[in-house]
Design a protein around this motif. Structure first.
Motif, PDB file in Angstrom:
ATOM      1  N   ASN A 156       3.848   4.626   4.949  1.00  0.00           N
ATOM      2  CA  ASN A 156       3.170   4.326   6.604  1.00  0.00           C
ATOM      3  C   ASN A 156       4.505   3.707   7.204  1.00  0.00           C
ATOM      4  O   ASN A 156       4.822   2.539   7.090  1.00  0.00           O
ATOM      5  N   LEU A 205       3.563   0.421   9.359  1.00  0.00           N
ATOM      6  CA  LEU A 205       3.596  -0.641   8.613  1.00  0.00           C
ATOM      7  C   LEU A 205       4.878  -1.291   8.204  1.00  0.00           C
ATOM      8  O   LEU A 205       5.155  -2.565   8.232  1.00  0.00           O
ATOM      9  N   THR A 251      -3.653  -2.376   5.603  1.00  0.00           N
ATOM     10  CA  THR A 251      -3.170  -2.711   7.014  1.00  0.00           C
ATOM     11  C   THR A 251      -3.500  -4.183   7.433  1.00  0.00           C
ATOM     12  O   THR A 251      -2.677  -5.086   7.955  1.00  0.00           O
TER      13      THR A 251
END
Length: 169
Positions: A78, A81, A160
């Motif tokens: 990701n 992130l 997240t």
């Protein structure tokens, strides 16, 4: 089925809170890590050497060779992130690969090029609490650790949330 997922996520969240409570803040004294050279040889460093003057705190990913690591890959795959983390932290990865070829395969898959250090499993005072799972934590320049987290691919929104919580300032 929806109730089962809610119960599972609640149990997962409680296990993370319990781990943080049981581990607390630990100072990592007397620990050395190794950089891995292209020929597979290692150069040993005291953990403190990873910090220069005014260095950012470290976001540490403890990557376990034995585990499946699908869960911790939620972070590596990701880019948003990772970008969020790198604004506040220097990201380092502590691996425990015994076989250099396994390390090379992992490095190609993970696409991580820098900040990788070898540290034998069981050398961190809390390694065994995470069993065979990879996990994350924060380490400051005094080698104090906190904010332990074990990603779980069944609950990607928790990854997240964790990143959002630790990068908020």
């Amino acid at each position: 089925l929806k109730d089962d997922k809610i119960v599972s996520e609640k149990a997962y969240s409680e296990s993370i809170l319990t781990l943080n409570y049981l581990i607390g803040i630990k100072k990592l004294q007397g620990i050395s890590v190794s950089s891995v050279n292209k020929d597979g040889s290692r150069k040993l460093y005291p953990l403190q050497k990873l910090f220069s003057a005014n260095a950012k705190p470290k976001f540490v990913v403890r990557y376990n060779q034995i585990g499946c690591n699908t869960c911790v890959n939620l972070l590596f795959k990701n880019k948003e992130l990772l970008g969020q983390l790198s604004k506040k932290f220097e990201i380092i990865v502590l691996v425990d690969f015994q076989n250099y070829q396994d390390y090379i395969v992992w490095k190609k898959i993970s696409e991580i090029e820098t900040g990788i250090y070898w540290l034998e499993k069981g050398k961190l005072p809390f390694d065994l609490r995470f069993e065979e799972n990879s996990y994350c934590f924060i380490m400051n320049n005094e080698l104090l650790t906190s904010s332990y987290f074990m990603p779980n691919n069944q609950f990607p929104s928790r990854v997240t949330k964790y990143v959002n919580d630790i990068t908020r300032s």
